[in-house]
Write a protein that holds these residues in place. Structure first.
Motif, PDB file in Angstrom:
ATOM      1  N   THR A   1      53.651  35.220  49.353  1.00 36.03           N
ATOM      2  CA  THR A   1      54.725  34.718  50.223  1.00 36.03           C
ATOM      3  C   THR A   1      54.728  33.197  50.318  1.00 36.03           C
ATOM      4  OG1 THR A   1      53.321  34.869  52.204  1.00 36.03           O
ATOM      5  CG2 THR A   1      54.623  36.806  51.596  1.00 36.03           C
ATOM      6  N   THR A   2      53.595  32.550  49.958  1.00 35.74           N
ATOM      7  CA  THR A   2      53.528  31.091  50.014  1.00 35.74           C
ATOM      8  C   THR A   2      53.870  30.433  48.684  1.00 35.74           C
ATOM      9  OG1 THR A   2      51.159  31.080  49.476  1.00 35.74           O
ATOM     10  CG2 THR A   2      51.780  31.213  51.814  1.00 35.74           C
ATOM     11  N   GLY A   3      54.220  31.241  47.673  1.00 34.56           N
ATOM     12  CA  GLY A   3      54.654  30.668  46.402  1.00 34.56           C
ATOM     13  C   GLY A   3      53.717  30.882  45.242  1.00 34.56           C
ATOM     14  N   TYR A   4      52.533  31.434  45.469  1.00 36.99           N
ATOM     15  CA  TYR A   4      51.616  31.719  44.372  1.00 36.99           C
ATOM     16  C   TYR A   4      52.164  32.857  43.507  1.00 36.99           C
ATOM     17  CZ  TYR A   4      47.755  28.833  46.014  1.00 36.99           C
ATOM     18  OH  TYR A   4      46.962  27.785  46.373  1.00 36.99           O
ATOM     19  N   ILE A   5      51.937  32.715  42.209  1.00 31.64           N
ATOM     20  CA  ILE A   5      52.325  33.762  41.270  1.00 31.64           C
ATOM     21  C   ILE A   5      51.090  34.605  40.960  1.00 31.64           C
ATOM     22  CG2 ILE A   5      53.222  34.243  38.956  1.00 31.64           C
ATOM     23  CD1 ILE A   5      54.696  31.591  39.083  1.00 31.64           C
ATOM     24  N   PHE A   6      51.235  35.911  41.054  1.00 33.47           N
ATOM     25  CA  PHE A   6      50.097  36.802  40.833  1.00 33.47           C
ATOM     26  C   PHE A   6      49.712  36.796  39.354  1.00 33.47           C
ATOM     27  CE2 PHE A   6      47.257  40.134  41.887  1.00 33.47           C
ATOM     28  CZ  PHE A   6      47.211  40.978  40.802  1.00 33.47           C
ATOM     29  N   THR A   7      48.505  36.249  39.064  1.00 31.26           N
ATOM     30  CA  THR A   7      48.019  36.186  37.685  1.00 31.26           C
ATOM     31  C   THR A   7      46.626  36.792  37.548  1.00 31.26           C
ATOM     32  OG1 THR A   7      47.149  33.950  38.094  1.00 31.26           O
ATOM     33  CG2 THR A   7      49.359  34.113  37.147  1.00 31.26           C
ATOM     34  N   GLN A   8      46.148  37.461  38.579  1.00 31.45           N
ATOM     35  CA  GLN A   8      44.796  38.013  38.549  1.00 31.45           C
ATOM     36  C   GLN A   8      44.869  39.509  38.225  1.00 31.45           C
ATOM     37  OE1 GLN A   8      41.917  35.860  39.724  1.00 31.45           O
ATOM     38  NE2 GLN A   8      41.036  37.323  38.293  1.00 31.45           N
ATOM     39  N   HIS A   9      44.321  39.883  37.054  1.00 34.38           N
ATOM     40  CA  HIS A   9      44.293  41.291  36.679  1.00 34.38           C
ATOM     41  C   HIS A   9      43.258  42.024  37.526  1.00 34.38           C
ATOM     42  CE1 HIS A   9      46.932  40.594  33.296  1.00 34.38           C
ATOM     43  NE2 HIS A   9      46.175  39.610  32.910  1.00 34.38           N
ATOM     44  N   TRP A  10      43.591  43.242  37.911  1.00 35.20           N
ATOM     45  CA  TRP A  10      42.706  43.986  38.792  1.00 35.20           C
ATOM     46  C   TRP A  10      41.389  44.338  38.113  1.00 35.20           C
ATOM     47  CZ3 TRP A  10      42.519  44.352  43.780  1.00 35.20           C
ATOM     48  CH2 TRP A  10      43.680  44.124  44.524  1.00 35.20           C
ATOM     49  N   PHE A  11      41.401  44.535  36.797  1.00 30.15           N
ATOM     50  CA  PHE A  11      40.141  44.852  36.113  1.00 30.15           C
ATOM     51  C   PHE A  11      39.181  43.663  36.158  1.00 30.15           C
ATOM     52  CE2 PHE A  11      37.513  44.706  32.259  1.00 30.15           C
ATOM     53  CZ  PHE A  11      36.779  45.869  32.441  1.00 30.15           C
ATOM     54  N   SER A  12      39.689  42.474  35.845  1.00 29.55           N
ATOM     55  CA  SER A  12      38.832  41.288  35.895  1.00 29.55           C
ATOM     56  C   SER A  12      38.392  40.990  37.320  1.00 29.55           C
ATOM     57  CB  SER A  12      39.571  40.074  35.308  1.00 29.55           C
ATOM     58  OG  SER A  12      40.731  39.785  36.060  1.00 29.55           O
ATOM     59  N   LEU A  13      39.266  41.261  38.298  1.00 27.34           N
ATOM     60  CA  LEU A  13      38.894  41.063  39.694  1.00 27.34           C
ATOM     61  C   LEU A  13      37.788  42.041  40.097  1.00 27.34           C
ATOM     62  CD1 LEU A  13      39.314  39.810  42.487  1.00 27.34           C
ATOM     63  CD2 LEU A  13      41.160  41.454  42.870  1.00 27.34           C
ATOM     64  N   LEU A  14      37.932  43.304  39.696  1.00 19.63           N
ATOM     65  CA  LEU A  14      36.910  44.306  40.001  1.00 19.63           C
ATOM     66  C   LEU A  14      35.573  43.929  39.376  1.00 19.63           C
ATOM     67  CD1 LEU A  14      36.078  47.069  41.148  1.00 19.63           C
ATOM     68  CD2 LEU A  14      36.911  48.100  39.022  1.00 19.63           C
ATOM     69  N   LEU A  15      35.620  43.423  38.143  1.00 22.44           N
ATOM     70  CA  LEU A  15      34.389  43.023  37.462  1.00 22.44           C
ATOM     71  C   LEU A  15      33.739  41.831  38.161  1.00 22.44           C
ATOM     72  CD1 LEU A  15      32.627  43.692  35.011  1.00 22.44           C
ATOM     73  CD2 LEU A  15      33.981  42.047  33.689  1.00 22.44           C
ATOM     74  N   ALA A  16      34.557  40.869  38.576  1.00 24.85           N
ATOM     75  CA  ALA A  16      34.029  39.689  39.266  1.00 24.85           C
ATOM     76  C   ALA A  16      33.389  40.070  40.594  1.00 24.85           C
ATOM     77  CB  ALA A  16      35.153  38.666  39.480  1.00 24.85           C
ATOM     78  N   VAL A  17      34.058  40.920  41.364  1.00 23.97           N
ATOM     79  CA  VAL A  17      33.528  41.341  42.662  1.00 23.97           C
ATOM     80  C   VAL A  17      32.249  42.153  42.480  1.00 23.97           C
ATOM     81  CG1 VAL A  17      33.995  42.735  44.711  1.00 23.97           C
ATOM     82  CG2 VAL A  17      35.794  41.284  43.764  1.00 23.97           C
ATOM     83  N   THR A  18      32.230  43.032  41.487  1.00 21.92           N
ATOM     84  CA  THR A  18      31.061  43.880  41.274  1.00 21.92           C
ATOM     85  C   THR A  18      29.846  43.067  40.852  1.00 21.92           C
ATOM     86  OG1 THR A  18      32.500  45.719  40.640  1.00 21.92           O
ATOM     87  CG2 THR A  18      30.178  45.867  40.008  1.00 21.92           C
ATOM     88  N   LEU A  19      30.031  42.159  39.891  1.00 19.04           N
ATOM     89  CA  LEU A  19      28.901  41.362  39.416  1.00 19.04           C
ATOM     90  C   LEU A  19      28.353  40.448  40.509  1.00 19.04           C
ATOM     91  CD1 LEU A  19      29.860  40.356  35.748  1.00 19.04           C
ATOM     92  CD2 LEU A  19      28.155  42.004  36.521  1.00 19.04           C
ATOM     93  N   SER A  20      29.236  39.822  41.280  1.00 24.41           N
ATOM     94  CA  SER A  20      28.751  38.968  42.370  1.00 24.41           C
ATOM     95  C   SER A  20      28.063  39.797  43.450  1.00 24.41           C
ATOM     96  CB  SER A  20      29.908  38.163  42.963  1.00 24.41           C
ATOM     97  OG  SER A  20      30.924  39.024  43.468  1.00 24.41           O
ATOM     98  N   GLY A  21      28.559  41.023  43.698  1.00 20.88           N
ATOM     99  CA  GLY A  21      27.895  41.903  44.653  1.00 20.88           C
ATOM    100  C   GLY A  21      26.524  42.350  44.180  1.00 20.88           C
ATOM    101  N   LEU A  22      26.403  42.647  42.886  1.00 25.52           N
ATOM    102  CA  LEU A  22      25.104  43.030  42.340  1.00 25.52           C
ATOM    103  C   LEU A  22      24.130  41.855  42.334  1.00 25.52           C
ATOM    104  CD1 LEU A  22      26.194  45.289  39.336  1.00 25.52           C
ATOM    105  CD2 LEU A  22      25.143  46.011  41.491  1.00 25.52           C
ATOM    106  N   LEU A  23      24.653  40.655  42.117  1.00 27.16           N
ATOM    107  CA  LEU A  23      23.787  39.481  42.179  1.00 27.16           C
ATOM    108  C   LEU A  23      23.218  39.302  43.582  1.00 27.16           C
ATOM    109  CD1 LEU A  23      22.626  36.987  40.768  1.00 27.16           C
ATOM    110  CD2 LEU A  23      24.683  35.743  41.441  1.00 27.16           C
ATOM    111  N   GLU A  24      24.055  39.546  44.595  1.00 27.06           N
ATOM    112  CA  GLU A  24      23.572  39.456  45.978  1.00 27.06           C
ATOM    113  C   GLU A  24      22.482  40.490  46.238  1.00 27.06           C
ATOM    114  OE1 GLU A  24      23.089  40.323  50.121  1.00 27.06           O
ATOM    115  OE2 GLU A  24      24.040  41.707  48.681  1.00 27.06           O
TER     116      GLU A  24
END
Length: 566
Positions: free
Chosen positions: A522-545
């Motif tokens: 709604t603020t003008g950003y264009i959605f360019t984040q694929h859900w698979f890459s987002l899931l991988l990023a969240v999972t790896l950072s969570g496992l690192l924690e």
């Protein structure tokens, strides 16, 4: 043996490195190979270092902590590589000029050289230890050969990569420039481990020192180009003078570097003062403390009002004194920015007062008490990042400067605040802090601020600026709270992290992203984040924690940011 070799932290770092290299473009082939070599070299050094039973006392690192060499050596080059990929995409759509990409390319190689140099330094320490213990055998001979091979391959890759675009004379200049970064990092990490013994692991010290050297090197290059531009190579000049630098980034860089250098300046001021007045022996202790405090505040004012602003005006064309520029910037939108300041002060006052009282009287564990500050960071920073990102950048710089001043006052025991600051901060420390150096509040603030600072300018990944807030404020907090209250299945026999906590952290971050993305749209950003890459990023950072024994506030946001950018 295999389980110790392939520990959880090493597996996560390996997946992180592979993910970055897999996403590279053919034009960055040499850089991706160098990152692979850095991973292998740091893994080799970490295994060798941790096989030595006395490495903690040998390097004055935090007792009981793993070395963290692999994570510390790969994290910052991984960040620079991801930003190199981001700038490559920006160049394709004409959002930046070629000099911006060349600048980031130089930053990547300087960071890689810094980490490689520290790894070589660690290898020399291990070699000397084995020599003294008469253990230099055939295994040690091949270890030295492997070290030399890693260094030679990395240097060759840099030269070939440089020769693609620049002349031979300029290649020599750049090789000398990145070598200076490496030597400076080695000298700085020696100083840090000696001055602050038992305060950090090798990986944490490597992350901090390499980051500081890159930051100082950028300042030095800007100053060199401004003063001696006609003596510097035209290609080197064009890289550093052609990139756009905002007033806010220049102010933050000048103030932070000035405060980091201030203790060295104040040390000599105290020595001169004691020699002139002989106050250490002739005056009462209370008068001596007050005199020292007066010198401290006068020296600090001189640095922040005269010396640092003079450097800012040298490297950037400010229309007025930088402090006046800050005043004009804040009051250019007084209603929004002053209202935000009032909101921040109210949240901080209520939270600090409440949690400090709890820390003194309640039996609640400090780890959970500290997580409330992570939640406070979400409340403070998310609205500001959406509505006032530039002002938030400046506010982060001001907050970090205030933290540095308070830590200097605490360490030097400056009257009358030194004891009070120490007593207050000590209520929120954990096993990774010490009386000599308290870093938890720094790591939380920098963990939230760095992804935002690095996302200024072109950014086609709208979630990247939120990497620190999401991973620390939501993911780390939920993992700790759920794991502490409901966790049963542990990731390892000796660790405290639970599978339930990690699952809660990953799920909470994904839920926050699903809420945040429509708001950003709604603020003008264009959605360019694929859900698979987002899931991988969240999972790896969570496992690192879950797996890392290092200061997670420092490493998790950098890993999460890097994975979001690619």
């Amino acid at each position: 043996m295999a389980s110790s070799l392939f520990s959880g932290e090493r597996v996560v770092v390996a997946l992180f490195t592979f993910r970055i290299i897999y996403s590279t473009s053919p034009s960055l082939l040499y850089e991706s190979v160098s990152l692979s070599l850095l991973f292998l070299f740091s893994l080799f050094v970490e295994i060798s270092l941790e096989s030595s039973p006395s490495h903690s006392s040998l390097l004055n690192t935090r007792p009981g902590a793993s070395s963290g060499v692999l994570l510390g050596a790969v994290s910052l080059p991984g960040v620079m590589f991801s930003r190199l990929l981001l700038n490559s995409r920006a160049l394709l759509v004409n959002e930046i000029g070629p000099e911006d990409l060349e600048y980031m390319w130089l930053q990547y190689w300087a960071t890689t050289a810094s980490c490689f140099s520290v790894l070589v330094y660690l290898c020399f320490i291990l070699r000397n230890q084995f020599s003294h213990n008469h253990l230099l055998s055939l295994h040690g001979y091949w270890r030295n050969k492997l070290n030399i091979g890693f260094i030679a391959l990395c240097a060759a890759l840099f030269c070939v990569s440089t020769a693609k675009s620049f002349s031979g004379r300029y290649t020599t200049l750049l090789l000398f420039w990145v070598l200076l970064h490496g030597l400076a990092t080695v000298r700085l990490i020696q100083h840090v481990l000696h001055t602050f013994p038992a305060c950090a692991s090798v990986g944490e010290a490597l992350l901090v020192t390499s980051g500081l050297v890159i930051y100082f090197g950028d300042m030095f290059a800007c100053t060199l180009v401004k003063i001696y531009g006609y003596l510097v190579s035209s290609e080197f000049n064009s890289i550093h003078s052609g990139i756009e630098r905002s007033e806010i980034s220049t102010i933050i860089q000048g103030v932070l570097l000035g405060l980091l250098l201030f203790p060295f300046f104040f040390k000599y001021v105290i020595l001169i003062w004691q020699q002139i007045t002989n106050s250490a022996y002739t005056e009462a202790r209370e008068d001596h403390q007050r005199g020292k405090a007066a010198l401290f505040y006068a020296s600090l004012a001189c640095i922040l009002i005269l010396i640092v602003p003079s450097w800012m005006q040298l490297v950037h064309d400010f229309p007025a004194h930088p402090l006046l520029w800050i005043f004009d910037f804040v009051f250019s939108e007084p209603l929004k920015r002053l209202s935000l300041c009032i909101y921040w002060v109210s949240v901080i006052y209520a939270s600090v007062l409440r949690f400090y009282n709890i820390s003194k009287s309640s039996k609640i564990e400090r780890i959970l008490l500290r997580k409330y500050y992570h939640l406070m960071a979400v409340l403070m920073f998310v609205p500001a990042l959406i509505l006032q990102p530039k002002f938030l950048n400046l506010a982060f710089g001001a907050a970090l400067a205030a933290f540095l001043v308070l830590e200097i006052i605490r360490v030097w025991r400056i009257w009358p605040l030194g004891h009070l600051v120490h007593q207050f901060l000590n209520a929120f420390t954990d096993h990774r802090d010490s009386d000599l150096l308290i870093v938890s509040h720094f790591s939380l603030l920098l963990g939230c601020a760095l992804p935002i600072w690095m996302s200024s300018g072109f950014n086609d990944r709208p979630l990247a600026p939120f990497a620190g807030i999401l991973s620390l404020g939501i993911g780390d907090t939920m993992a700790s709270m759920v794991g502490h209250k409901y966790g049963v299945l542990r990731w390892s026999k000796t660790g405290k992290k639970t599978i339930e906590g990690t699952a809660a952290g990953i799920t909470s971050v994904l839920a926050a992203c699903s809420i945040l993305l429509p708001i950003l749209a709604t603020t003008g950003y264009i959605f360019t984040q694929h859900w698979f890459s987002l899931l991988l990023a969240v999972t790896l950072s969570g496992l690192l924690e879950a797996y890392t024994a290092q200061l997670d506030n420092a490493f998790i946001p950098l890993v999460f940011y890097s994975l979001l950018c690619i």
